[in-house]
Design an enzyme around this catalytic site. Structure first.
Site, PDB file in Angstrom:
ATOM      1  N   SER A 139       0.840  -1.165  -0.099  1.00 45.43           N
ATOM      2  CA  SER A 139      -0.045   0.044   0.082  1.00 45.43           C
ATOM      3  C   SER A 139       0.945   1.293  -0.113  1.00 45.43           C
ATOM      4  CB  SER A 139      -1.053   0.031   1.222  1.00 45.43           C
ATOM      5  OG  SER A 139      -0.211  -0.019   2.512  1.00 45.43           O
ATOM      6  N   GLU A 140       1.908   1.033   0.839  1.00 47.61           N
ATOM      7  CA  GLU A 140       3.141   2.477   0.533  1.00 47.61           C
ATOM      8  C   GLU A 140       4.553   1.817   0.659  1.00 47.61           C
ATOM      9  OE1 GLU A 140      -0.707   4.240   2.600  1.00 47.61           O
ATOM     10  OE2 GLU A 140       0.602   2.363   3.082  1.00 47.61           O
ATOM     11  N   ALA A 141       5.368   2.711   0.150  1.00 50.87           N
ATOM     12  CA  ALA A 141       6.835   2.835   0.477  1.00 50.87           C
ATOM     13  C   ALA A 141       7.269   4.025   0.819  1.00 50.87           C
ATOM     14  CB  ALA A 141       7.263   2.052  -0.960  1.00 50.87           C
TER      15      ALA A 141
ATOM     16  N   PHE B   9       5.114   7.312  -0.570  1.00 54.62           N
ATOM     17  CA  PHE B   9       4.154   7.005  -2.064  1.00 54.62           C
ATOM     18  C   PHE B   9       3.203   5.627  -1.722  1.00 54.62           C
ATOM     19  CE2 PHE B   9       7.841   9.494  -2.921  1.00 54.62           C
ATOM     20  CZ  PHE B   9       7.710   9.829  -4.439  1.00 54.62           C
TER      21      PHE B   9
ATOM     22  N   HIS C 260       0.935   4.437   9.351  1.00 52.68           N
ATOM     23  CA  HIS C 260       1.716   3.232   9.603  1.00 52.68           C
ATOM     24  C   HIS C 260       2.972   3.322   8.702  1.00 52.68           C
ATOM     25  CE1 HIS C 260       0.872   1.047   5.365  1.00 52.68           C
ATOM     26  NE2 HIS C 260       1.966   0.195   5.802  1.00 52.68           N
TER      27      HIS C 260
END
Length: 285
Positions: free
Chosen positions: A45-47, A65, A76
């Site tokens: 979902s994100e980096a 992102f 998170h």
């Protein structure tokens, strides 16, 4: 270009029960295009990408992102990035507090007995939603408008709108379908309902990210949503701190989010963090 990397599980009640985030610890020199490409490749979902701070008082700067673009803040990824930075040898200016620089400004992260918690940033938009949008929310959730106890903007960056239902079971029963949404803009819906007094958790949450053409993603455990919902529920007297929230149940996760509030009104959102994967990533030169 080899860069230090960790994949951190955040908010899990046990290993592999939370929400993972990819953290690139040496983000300096990477272009926005490289960051976005890497994020899409991870399919998480994100980096996040750790950079030197540009603001006095910050310990590090982070860019966050999603698969489709950059966010000014996310919960998170904030805890996961802080965990990775500390585990990789990061040394904060203050021993018990880490200060993160991100799109919304400076975010304080408290270190307490091996756990991490971030200070909820101010809401960018708050207040009740209009009746037309309330009707849209009910349609998306597949319920009658009368089942919505309250609906308010609780936007701290991603664009959240909060929907309060009568109880946690009502939240878990939902069968959302964004094909029933006729708006043109993205709609990020956080649904919350209380558990009975004395239960392990005070609330159940679900984070539903959707938009046009019926697309929808349900996020397993969401720090930014828990932060904004906590500010809403505590501010309106619907909750008292400290409490524990559950999220991810419908996705076979066991997310646990700890919420507390200081005497000065600062809301803190915390949870477990662990790095199951530690290594390096090779970026094209």
């Amino acid at each position: 270009m080899r860069r230090r990397f960790q994949q951190v599980d955040v908010f899990g009640s046990e290993p592999f029960a939370g929400n993972p985030v990819a953290v690139v610890l040496d983000g300096d020199g990477l272009s926005t295009e490289q960051m976005q490409s890497f994020t899409r490749w991870t399919n998480l979902s994100e980096a996040t990408f750790v950079l030197p701070p540009t603001t006095p008082g910050a310990d590090y700067r982070v860019r966050i992102f999603t698969l489709s673009g950059e966010l000014p803040f996310a919960g998170h990824p904030t805890l996961g990035t802080c965990h990775a930075w500390l585990a990789a040898g990061g040394s904060p200016r203050e021993p018990e507090t880490v200060v993160q620089e991100c799109g919304v400004g400076l975010v304080s992260i408290r270190r307490d007995a091996g756990s991490l918690a971030f200070a909820a940033p101010p809401l960018r938009r708050s207040g009740p939603v209009d009746p037309a949008l309330t009707g849209q929310l009910a349609a998306v959730l597949g319920i009658d408008v009368a089942e919505i106890v309250a609906a308010e903007w609780v936007d701290n960056g991603p664009g959240w709108v909060g929907v309060l239902l009568a109880d946690a079971e009502s939240v878990l029963r939902l069968q959302p379908d964004f094909r029933r949404y006729d708006g043109d803009e993205k709609l990020h819906v956080g649904v919350v309902g209380p558990y009975p007094a004395g239960a392990e958790c005070a609330f159940e949450l679900r984070a539903l990210l959707g938009g046009a053409q019926g697309q929808m993603i349900e996020d397993p455990v969401t720090g930014s949503l828990n932060a904004s919902v906590a500010q809403w529920l505590l501010g309106s007297g619907r909750a008292s701190a400290p409490y524990v929230a559950s999220q991810g149940t419908r996705l076979a996760r066991r997310g646990r989010v700890w919420v507390d509030r200081d005497e000065d009104g600062t809301v803190w959102v915390g949870g477990a963090t662990v790095s199951p994967i530690v290594g390096e990533i090779e970026f094209p030169a």
